[in-house]
Motif scaffolding. Sequence first.
Motif, PDB file in Angstrom:
ATOM      1  N   SER A 144      92.610  26.748  85.798  1.00 55.80           N
ATOM      2  CA  SER A 144      93.192  27.257  87.037  1.00 55.80           C
ATOM      3  C   SER A 144      93.344  28.763  86.921  1.00 55.80           C
ATOM      4  CB  SER A 144      94.558  26.622  87.299  1.00 55.80           C
ATOM      5  OG  SER A 144      95.158  27.184  88.452  1.00 55.80           O
ATOM      6  N   GLN A 145      92.950  29.486  87.966  1.00 51.80           N
ATOM      7  CA  GLN A 145      93.027  30.941  87.968  1.00 51.80           C
ATOM      8  C   GLN A 145      94.118  31.478  88.897  1.00 51.80           C
ATOM      9  OE1 GLN A 145      91.158  33.013  85.952  1.00 51.80           O
ATOM     10  NE2 GLN A 145      90.513  31.119  85.000  1.00 51.80           N
ATOM     11  N   ALA A 146      94.781  30.594  89.640  1.00 52.84           N
ATOM     12  CA  ALA A 146      95.814  31.056  90.567  1.00 52.84           C
ATOM     13  C   ALA A 146      96.857  29.972  90.777  1.00 52.84           C
ATOM     14  CB  ALA A 146      95.194  31.453  91.907  1.00 52.84           C
ATOM     15  N   SER A 147      98.102  30.404  90.889  1.00 53.26           N
ATOM     16  CA  SER A 147      99.205  29.501  91.173  1.00 53.26           C
ATOM     17  C   SER A 147      99.439  29.426  92.683  1.00 53.26           C
ATOM     18  CB  SER A 147     100.468  30.008  90.468  1.00 53.26           C
ATOM     19  OG  SER A 147     101.607  29.318  90.917  1.00 53.26           O
ATOM     20  N   SER A 148     100.088  28.365  93.128  1.00 58.42           N
ATOM     21  CA  SER A 148     100.409  28.243  94.554  1.00 58.42           C
ATOM     22  C   SER A 148     101.576  29.143  94.933  1.00 58.42           C
ATOM     23  CB  SER A 148     100.751  26.788  94.892  1.00 58.42           C
ATOM     24  OG  SER A 148     101.860  26.358  94.116  1.00 58.42           O
ATOM     25  N   GLN A 149     102.262  29.690  93.925  1.00 56.75           N
ATOM     26  CA  GLN A 149     103.370  30.600  94.170  1.00 56.75           C
ATOM     27  C   GLN A 149     103.391  31.673  93.077  1.00 56.75           C
ATOM     28  OE1 GLN A 149     107.025  28.401  93.838  1.00 56.75           O
ATOM     29  NE2 GLN A 149     106.438  27.435  91.917  1.00 56.75           N
ATOM     30  N   VAL A 150     104.116  32.753  93.337  1.00 58.54           N
ATOM     31  CA  VAL A 150     104.264  33.812  92.339  1.00 58.54           C
ATOM     32  C   VAL A 150     105.293  33.368  91.313  1.00 58.54           C
ATOM     33  CG1 VAL A 150     104.886  36.220  91.936  1.00 58.54           C
ATOM     34  CG2 VAL A 150     103.680  35.579  94.034  1.00 58.54           C
ATOM     35  N   MET A 151     104.885  33.239  90.066  1.00 59.09           N
ATOM     36  CA  MET A 151     105.775  32.822  88.988  1.00 59.09           C
ATOM     37  C   MET A 151     106.258  34.057  88.231  1.00 59.09           C
ATOM     38  SD  MET A 151     103.591  29.561  87.514  1.00 59.09           S
ATOM     39  CE  MET A 151     102.160  30.618  87.153  1.00 59.09           C
ATOM     40  N   LYS A 152     107.562  34.199  88.072  1.00 60.58           N
ATOM     41  CA  LYS A 152     108.104  35.406  87.441  1.00 60.58           C
ATOM     42  C   LYS A 152     108.644  35.171  86.034  1.00 60.58           C
ATOM     43  CE  LYS A 152     109.077  37.826  91.744  1.00 60.58           C
ATOM     44  NZ  LYS A 152     110.039  38.664  92.502  1.00 60.58           N
ATOM     45  N   LYS A 153     109.181  34.011  85.763  1.00 55.80           N
ATOM     46  CA  LYS A 153     109.737  33.751  84.425  1.00 55.80           C
ATOM     47  C   LYS A 153     108.607  33.533  83.422  1.00 55.80           C
ATOM     48  CE  LYS A 153     113.202  31.117  83.712  1.00 55.80           C
ATOM     49  NZ  LYS A 153     114.093  29.927  83.669  1.00 55.80           N
ATOM     50  N   GLN A 154     108.717  34.153  82.251  1.00 57.42           N
ATOM     51  CA  GLN A 154     107.675  34.007  81.244  1.00 57.42           C
ATOM     52  C   GLN A 154     107.518  32.555  80.809  1.00 57.42           C
ATOM     53  OE1 GLN A 154     106.952  36.953  78.150  1.00 57.42           O
ATOM     54  NE2 GLN A 154     107.083  35.352  76.589  1.00 57.42           N
ATOM     55  N   SER A 155     108.610  31.845  80.661  1.00 59.43           N
ATOM     56  CA  SER A 155     108.526  30.446  80.225  1.00 59.43           C
ATOM     57  C   SER A 155     107.764  29.601  81.249  1.00 59.43           C
ATOM     58  CB  SER A 155     109.930  29.872  80.006  1.00 59.43           C
ATOM     59  OG  SER A 155     110.710  29.971  81.186  1.00 59.43           O
ATOM     60  N   THR A 156     107.996  29.853  82.531  1.00 64.40           N
ATOM     61  CA  THR A 156     107.288  29.130  83.588  1.00 64.40           C
ATOM     62  C   THR A 156     105.801  29.429  83.539  1.00 64.40           C
ATOM     63  OG1 THR A 156     109.246  29.272  85.001  1.00 64.40           O
ATOM     64  CG2 THR A 156     107.157  28.719  86.076  1.00 64.40           C
TER      65      THR A 156
END
Length: 350
Positions: A144-156
Amino acid sequence: MKKIIQVLICGLIIIFSSGGAVTAHAATNKNPVTSQDTQTAIKQILANHQVNGVVVVNGKDNQPLVITNQITGVDQAHTLTGERLFPIASLNKLITGIAIQQQLNRGKLSLNEKLSQYYPKVTNSNQITIRDLITHTSDLQDTSQASSQVMKKQSTRLNYTLDHYLATGNFTWAYSNTDYVLLAGILSKLTHQSYHQYVQSHFIKPLKLKQTKYFDQVKANQVALPVGESNLQANLINLQKNMSVTLGAGDYFFSAKDYWRFVNAVGHNKFVKMSSIDENVDFTTGTDHYFDGVYFRAGKLFVVNGCYGNLCSSVYCNYGNHQTMVVFANNIPYNQEKLIASQISQIYFN
């Protein structure tokens, strides 16, 4: 007289491009300065290929020199300058590679350590080494090259990658963002800092890079749009969705001048001795040797390219004579930008 002629021949290197002779830098200069003729030839290549772009090369006093070309009809939102923020994509891997090399040089990490020591749940982790991750021979591929949302937490973001990879079991060379996401995670485990904190404290602050931002720290009007795009905010959100997937592999915005400063510092051994990197590269086989985020070539040269759509970037650095060249473009596809950057490098590096 014979000796004088020899000195003159060594001091003047003549190359030919676009039908004209260009006087280039002397390779023996500690901090070479780009001649006016070379600048003109670079500008001509950009114009000939209708590149909306910016090139940064060596200026006086070891400072960046900016060469721009703007195609007809481009407004401010699409203009590239030496200061405009730009997503550097895979050029980010050099940052991670140098950070990992620092851990290797300090004895905190070994090239032969297994991935299982840090991420035991990854398929085949007991067979994958740090060297495999660094050189893209891990057998791990992105799904996968893109998420459905912007993820900000490094763990996520790390967990996203751990849920979206394919272990092929081939252990042959295959380019992969997953490798460098895992290296960023390993860096955090070793240093007890987030990847962003480490990059800030070890690279950005020491070099006083003011036009460098993490992917979630930018505003839409700070970023150059791809030519043809008109919605600033939508474009930024789409970029951030891509960039949040690529922890340590493509999650920074740099200006062209700032990225030149970073690469120039790398070439000057500011962060690690370059000899500690290229001693791991076997130059007897092939022409490009991937290590620490870039392709090494004989003659103390490394190269890397990256892109998000038509936002393309390239860097060439000769760490022997300290010449550094950065190219950003926002109106041409990846393969075309690579070819044009290669043409410019032939002028710049003789």
